[in-house]
Design a protein around this motif. Structure first.
Motif, mmCIF file in Angstrom:
data_model
loop_
_atom_site.group_PDB
_atom_site.id
_atom_site.type_symbol
_atom_site.label_atom_id
_atom_site.label_comp_id
_atom_site.label_asym_id
_atom_site.label_seq_id
_atom_site.Cartn_x
_atom_site.Cartn_y
_atom_site.Cartn_z
ATOM 1 N N ASP A 1 20.837 9.563 -8.157
ATOM 2 C CA ASP A 1 19.903 10.537 -8.759
ATOM 3 C C ASP A 1 18.469 10.083 -8.564
ATOM 4 O OD1 ASP A 1 21.742 12.381 -9.697
ATOM 5 O OD2 ASP A 1 22.065 11.302 -11.579
ATOM 6 N N ILE A 2 18.226 8.802 -8.871
ATOM 7 C CA ILE A 2 16.848 8.301 -8.816
ATOM 8 C C ILE A 2 16.314 8.345 -7.385
ATOM 9 C CG2 ILE A 2 15.435 6.195 -9.098
ATOM 10 C CD1 ILE A 2 17.160 5.562 -11.578
ATOM 11 N N SER A 3 17.187 8.102 -6.413
ATOM 12 C CA SER A 3 16.721 8.085 -5.012
ATOM 13 C C SER A 3 16.217 9.455 -4.574
ATOM 14 C CB SER A 3 17.857 7.639 -4.087
ATOM 15 O OG SER A 3 18.778 8.692 -3.925
ATOM 16 N N GLY A 4 16.756 10.479 -5.221
ATOM 17 C CA GLY A 4 16.304 11.825 -4.884
ATOM 18 C C GLY A 4 16.819 12.297 -3.537
ATOM 19 N N LYS A 5 17.697 11.530 -2.941
ATOM 20 C CA LYS A 5 18.287 11.970 -1.672
ATOM 21 C C LYS A 5 19.335 13.030 -1.980
ATOM 22 C CE LYS A 5 17.518 7.829 1.097
ATOM 23 N NZ LYS A 5 18.120 6.647 1.739
ATOM 24 N N GLY A 6 19.165 14.159 -1.417
ATOM 25 C CA GLY A 6 20.048 15.275 -1.736
ATOM 26 C C GLY A 6 21.482 15.062 -1.284
ATOM 27 N N GLN A 7 22.249 14.416 -2.127
ATOM 28 C CA GLN A 7 23.649 14.212 -1.764
ATOM 29 C C GLN A 7 24.520 15.171 -2.561
ATOM 30 O OE1 GLN A 7 22.918 9.843 -2.464
ATOM 31 N NE2 GLN A 7 24.769 9.718 -1.221
ATOM 32 N N LYS B 1 0.813 -1.228 0.000
ATOM 33 C CA LYS B 1 0.000 0.000 0.000
ATOM 34 C C LYS B 1 0.842 1.272 0.000
ATOM 35 C CE LYS B 1 -4.028 -2.221 1.893
ATOM 36 N NZ LYS B 1 -4.692 -2.644 3.110
ATOM 37 N N ILE B 2 2.136 1.108 0.030
ATOM 38 C CA ILE B 2 2.968 2.324 -0.031
ATOM 39 C C ILE B 2 3.566 2.458 -1.437
ATOM 40 C CG2 ILE B 2 3.507 2.248 2.446
ATOM 41 C CD1 ILE B 2 6.299 1.182 1.626
ATOM 42 N N ASP B 3 4.178 3.622 -1.684
ATOM 43 C CA ASP B 3 4.807 3.867 -2.998
ATOM 44 C C ASP B 3 6.039 2.975 -3.112
ATOM 45 O OD1 ASP B 3 6.075 4.765 -5.219
ATOM 46 O OD2 ASP B 3 6.069 6.898 -4.675
ATOM 47 N N ARG B 4 5.912 1.897 -3.880
ATOM 48 C CA ARG B 4 7.005 0.919 -3.924
ATOM 49 C C ARG B 4 8.181 1.403 -4.781
ATOM 50 N NH1 ARG B 4 4.976 -3.614 -6.224
ATOM 51 N NH2 ARG B 4 2.907 -2.697 -6.516
ATOM 52 N N TYR B 5 7.917 2.394 -5.689
ATOM 53 C CA TYR B 5 9.043 2.975 -6.431
ATOM 54 C C TYR B 5 9.947 3.746 -5.463
ATOM 55 C CZ TYR B 5 6.992 1.834 -10.938
ATOM 56 O OH TYR B 5 6.518 1.157 -12.025
ATOM 57 N N ARG B 6 9.278 4.476 -4.566
ATOM 58 C CA ARG B 6 10.033 5.245 -3.574
ATOM 59 C C ARG B 6 10.774 4.286 -2.642
ATOM 60 N NH1 ARG B 6 10.057 10.288 -0.909
ATOM 61 N NH2 ARG B 6 10.517 10.022 1.302
ATOM 62 N N PHE B 7 10.089 3.205 -2.248
ATOM 63 C CA PHE B 7 10.688 2.199 -1.365
ATOM 64 C C PHE B 7 11.936 1.613 -2.031
ATOM 65 C CE2 PHE B 7 10.827 -2.421 -0.342
ATOM 66 C CZ PHE B 7 11.153 -2.332 1.010
ATOM 67 N N ARG B 8 11.807 1.297 -3.315
ATOM 68 C CA ARG B 8 12.940 0.673 -4.017
ATOM 69 C C ARG B 8 14.092 1.651 -4.232
ATOM 70 N NH1 ARG B 8 9.118 -2.044 -7.499
ATOM 71 N NH2 ARG B 8 9.539 -0.631 -9.232
ATOM 72 N N SER B 9 13.731 2.913 -4.418
ATOM 73 C CA SER B 9 14.790 3.874 -4.738
ATOM 74 C C SER B 9 15.478 4.443 -3.489
ATOM 75 C CB SER B 9 14.216 5.024 -5.575
ATOM 76 O OG SER B 9 13.300 5.776 -4.812
ATOM 77 N N ARG B 10 14.821 4.289 -2.306
ATOM 78 C CA ARG B 10 15.398 4.937 -1.123
ATOM 79 C C ARG B 10 15.655 3.984 0.046
ATOM 80 N NH1 ARG B 10 14.058 10.721 -1.319
ATOM 81 N NH2 ARG B 10 14.411 10.835 0.923
ATOM 82 N N ASP B 11 14.757 2.991 0.232
ATOM 83 C CA ASP B 11 14.815 2.218 1.483
ATOM 84 C C ASP B 11 15.464 0.852 1.325
ATOM 85 O OD1 ASP B 11 13.409 4.226 2.916
ATOM 86 O OD2 ASP B 11 11.569 3.587 1.881
ATOM 87 N N VAL B 12 15.537 0.374 0.102
ATOM 88 C CA VAL B 12 16.107 -0.946 -0.080
ATOM 89 C C VAL B 12 17.117 -0.915 -1.241
ATOM 90 C CG1 VAL B 12 14.232 -1.730 -1.606
ATOM 91 C CG2 VAL B 12 15.543 -3.412 -0.373
ATOM 92 N N TYR C 1 22.778 5.029 -1.959
ATOM 93 C CA TYR C 1 21.808 6.004 -1.401
ATOM 94 C C TYR C 1 21.455 5.662 0.061
ATOM 95 C CZ TYR C 1 19.060 2.292 -3.620
ATOM 96 O OH TYR C 1 18.584 1.063 -4.037
ATOM 97 N N HIS C 2 22.327 4.874 0.672
ATOM 98 C CA HIS C 2 22.232 4.549 2.092
ATOM 99 C C HIS C 2 20.878 3.978 2.490
ATOM 100 C CE1 HIS C 2 26.015 6.606 2.280
ATOM 101 N NE2 HIS C 2 25.449 7.734 1.821
#
Lengths: 548, 223
Positions: free
Chosen positions: B106-112, B71-82, B156-157
């Motif tokens: 870049d895809i993770s969008g984490k401002g590095q 039920k969560i945004d799995r694209y975001r999950f894949r790009s940031r959390d896993v 992306y940690h």
């Protein structure tokens, strides 16, 4: 931002494929640019020609309408006699009536002419290049106009409905000269257009009633006439009836056109441009009045028709309008003012204008179809290309989505890639189009004009050289609007061709550039649609599993 | 608190006709290396796909930080959390190793900041030289590509690292190095590392083993 970066990297990575797409788009852009430029130039030429066009119109008997009325009234039987009666009873409007309609608020100006046919008298001799004796011309044909009287809408409507005015009666002997009286200089269109030019002496006052005239220089040379000399004209129906006129001016004419008329016309000296004598309306009117006053009349015992020795003449009026709207409003207004349905209002200028645009319209239509075909084929090729492209890059889509890039962003990247290639190709194609559109357009138009001319020529030949081009304009005065340049009219035997706009300025302008950008965006979006659909349908797990 | 929790998890590729996984319950925690083992066809890779959010459970659910993963945004999950290290690496072959890593960042969008520098550091950390980091992936060996895939997963940690047979094609020396990297991630950076493996060596070095077998309930054994 990284999407843009990725897109650019992707383009530089697949140079071959993108160059191929670029070439396709360049071809589409080039073709579209030329087609759009032609369309635009055609529109512009049409508008500018129309804007600069002085529209003149005439009111004449609508014999076709009369025939139909007579047929309706007569029913199936007896129609022929009734029709004949109706036709014979059709009189041209008198000058007074014509002047009444000139009161219409839509008519900007009104002028009129009277023309007649007279014989040479005294030592005067008409120029006769046909080799036949003009003074013995007989028969009941009546020539009543010259090519310098364009207000007579000869051949304008083709067939019976033409605006050519016939003198009442239908009898009379044709003379050596066509004598025309003008109410205003504007009516002397030969001089206004530059076809004719005064070379010696002066022109008559438009409102003079003095017995003065101007004659063709060739006629003057043949007869040794100088300005100030007198000439004598006679009534062809009564050689005893003579009129002395002072020649106050000589003119030349570049026109070699002769009037197309009945079968005898080719043998008539009166149709020769050198045998045209011009004077004021009042002068000729007084001659005609005098002739009528002195005429002898008798009734033919067999036909019951009244025969007269009076000079035949006809009067025609020309209304001038500032624009097409005024002309159209005038057509309705005169009906309200009481003009019967037996008369028609017609404009030879509008006809000439429409005729002059035929090749341009043909070219414009052709380029529109060509443009649509190129766009459709180019679009299909691009769509197919994109489908192959996306299938080829399926794995890339799978990886990108597996590491978290949203499908929408992947789709945007693919669209951006195509857009960048399209945009660059569009610039190249537009630049190439800008350079080549004008010469190509004029070359194509020239081919169209030639084709149209040979078609008309063929038609004329098919009719024995006497026209057959129903709507052929009489005069060479094609609208010269904007960049449009009328081509010199070519006189045919007994008929003329229309003047065609043969030169257009098909250069690129901002509108075309905007349209091309629109096409580029449209092509990109349409051809990307397939890619987008594929991307949205792809499941990363399946792609990667298949790959593994 | 568990970072990932399986609740009565079941999965079928053909709409419940043949269940690959069924009634699976398990909890994954941070700072631990897990090994998922089992015979071929036991559903190891399927479980990895479920855990990485590439597909959703047919029955039951997976909770990520107590939120239903479906039920969560799995694209975001894949790009940031896993961070996933795929068996076949799934790197973009037309890009260099460095570009592959930077792209993930870049895809993770984490401002590095200084993504290139950070990516290079990471690649060097997993054992690649600077010269190799700038090579196209296709020109790298299997082991080197494996390292690039690990660097990409770490770039992306993410809190969770998933690896599918990360040592499958590697020599023993490289295998030890890779296992060492995973163990350090769990112990030093508090990551939850889940490794799908056939290798008994890898399984032995894990903190916990989840053994999958068809129609058999899983067992947890501490090592």
């Amino acid at each position: 931002m990284y999407i843009l970066k990725n897109a650019w990297k992707s383009i530089s990575r697949s140079k071959g494929r993108n160059i191929l797409i670029g070439i396709i788009v360049v071809v589409i852009a080039l073709s579209s640019c030329i087609a759009l430029c032609i369309r635009r130039a055609a529109d512009r030429a049409r508008e500018e020609s129309l804007a600069s066009l002085q529209i003149t119109a005439q009111i004449s008997v609508d014999r076709q309408a009369m025939m139909e009325n007579a047929r309706d009234q007569a029913g199936d039987s007896g129609g022929h006699d009734q029709m004949r009666e109706a036709m014979q009873g059709a009189d041209e409007l008198s000058l007074e009536e014509l002047q009444t309609y000139a009161q219409s608020e839509y008519a900007e100006d009104f002028y009129y002419t009277i023309s007649s046919s007279m014989n040479a008298g005294g030592d005067l001799e008409a120029i006769d290049t046909s080799g036949s004796s003009s003074s013995t011309s007989s028969g009941e044909e009546t020539t009543e106009s010259s090519q310098d009287v364009p207000e007579l809408p000869e051949g304008m409507e083709g067939g019976m409905g033409g605006g050519r005015q016939q003198p009442p009666g239908g009898m009379g002997t044709e003379g050596d000269f066509t004598v025309t009286g003008y109410s205003a200089y504007e009516a002397m269109t030969g001089f206004m257009d530059g076809d004719s030019q005064l070379t010696d002496g002066s022109v008559f006052e438009a409102d003079t009633s003095e017995m003065v005239c101007i004659i063709n220089e060739e006629l003057a040379v043949l007869n040794g006439i100088n300005v100030g000399d007198s000439i004598t004209l006679t009534n062809p129906n009564d050689e005893e009836e003579t009129y002395a006129l002072e020649v106050i001016g000589l003119y030349t004419t570049t026109s070699t056109q002769t009037f197309q008329g009945g079968p005898m016309m080719g043998f008539s000296t009166a149709t020769d441009p050198a045998n045209q004598i011009y004077m004021s309306y009042n002068t000729l009117k007084s001659i005609v009045d005098q002739s009528e006053a002195n005429a002898e009349t008798e009734t033919d015992s067999e036909t019951g028709m009244e025969l007269t020795t009076a000079l035949r003449s006809q009067t025609s009026g020309t209304y001038v309008f500032s624009d097409v709207e005024s002309y159209e409003a005038f057509q309705e207004d005169v009906r309200d003012m009481g003009l019967s349905e037996e008369y028609t209002v017609s404009s030879s200028d509008l006809n000439a204008y429409e005729q002059s645009l035929v090749p341009l319209e043909n070219l414009s239509t052709f380029s529109t179809y060509f443009f649509l075909v190129v766009l459709a084929i180019g679009g299909i090729i691009l769509v197919v290309f994109n489908i192959f492209n996306i299938r080829e890059r399926k794995y890339e889509v799978g990886v990108l989505t597996a590491i978290g890039m949203k499908k929408g962003k992947v789709a945007i990247q693919f669209i951006l890639e195509l857009f960048m290639v399209t945009f660059i190709a569009l610039i190249i194609g537009t630049a190439a189009g800008a350079v080549s559109s004008a010469p190509i357009a004029n070359q194509l138009l020239s081919a169209q004009v030639t084709s149209q001319q040979s078609q008309v020529q063929q038609q004329m030949e098919n009719f024995g050289g006497r026209g057959g081009q129903g709507g052929a304009p009489q005069d060479g005065g094609a609208p010269d609007g904007g960049e449009g340049v009328p081509e010199e009219p070519e006189g045919g035997f007994g008929g003329q061709m229309a003047s065609y706009i043969s030169d257009i300025n098909a250069s690129i302008d901002l509108t075309v550039v905007v349209e091309l950008i629109g096409i580029g965006v449209l092509l990109t979006l349409v051809s990307s649609c397939a890619a987008v659909v594929f991307i949205l349908r792809y499941e990363p797990l399946k792609i990667l599993a298949n790959r593994s | 608190m568990s970072i990932l929790k399986l609740e009565n998890l079941g999965y079928s590729y053909d709409r419940q006709k043949t269940m690959v996984l069924e009634g699976l319950n398990y909890e994954f925690e941070k700072g631990t290396v897990y090994a998922i083992v089992g015979k071929s066809g036991a559903g190891k890779t399927t479980l990895l796909s479920l855990l990485s959010g590439l597909t959703t459970a047919t029955t039951g659910k997976i909770l990520f930080e107590d939120k239903d993963l479906s039920k969560i945004d799995r694209y975001r999950f894949r790009s940031r959390d896993v961070g996933v290290v795929f068996q076949s690496f799934n790197l973009l072959p037309h890009m260099t190793a460095l570009e592959n890593v930077v792209l993930s960042m870049d895809i993770s969008g984490k401002g590095q900041r200084n993504k290139k520098e950070a990516a290079m550091e990471l690649l060097i950390k997993v054992g690649l030289t600077e010269e190799k980091a700038n090579r196209r992936v296709l020109k790298l060996s299997g082991g080197e590509q494996q390292r690039v895939a690990i660097a990409r997963a770490l770039s992306y940690h993410p809190d969770i690292i998933l690896a599918d047979e990360p040592t499958g094609n590697l020599d023993m020396g490289t295998q030890d190095e890779i296992i060492g990297i995973f163990k350090r991630l769990a112990s030093e950076e508090d990551k939850c590392v889940i490794i799908v493996t056939h290798s008994p060596v890898v399984a032995e070095s894990a903190d916990a083993v989840l053994e999958l077998a068809p129609l058999r309930s899983p067992s947890k054994s501490a090592s």
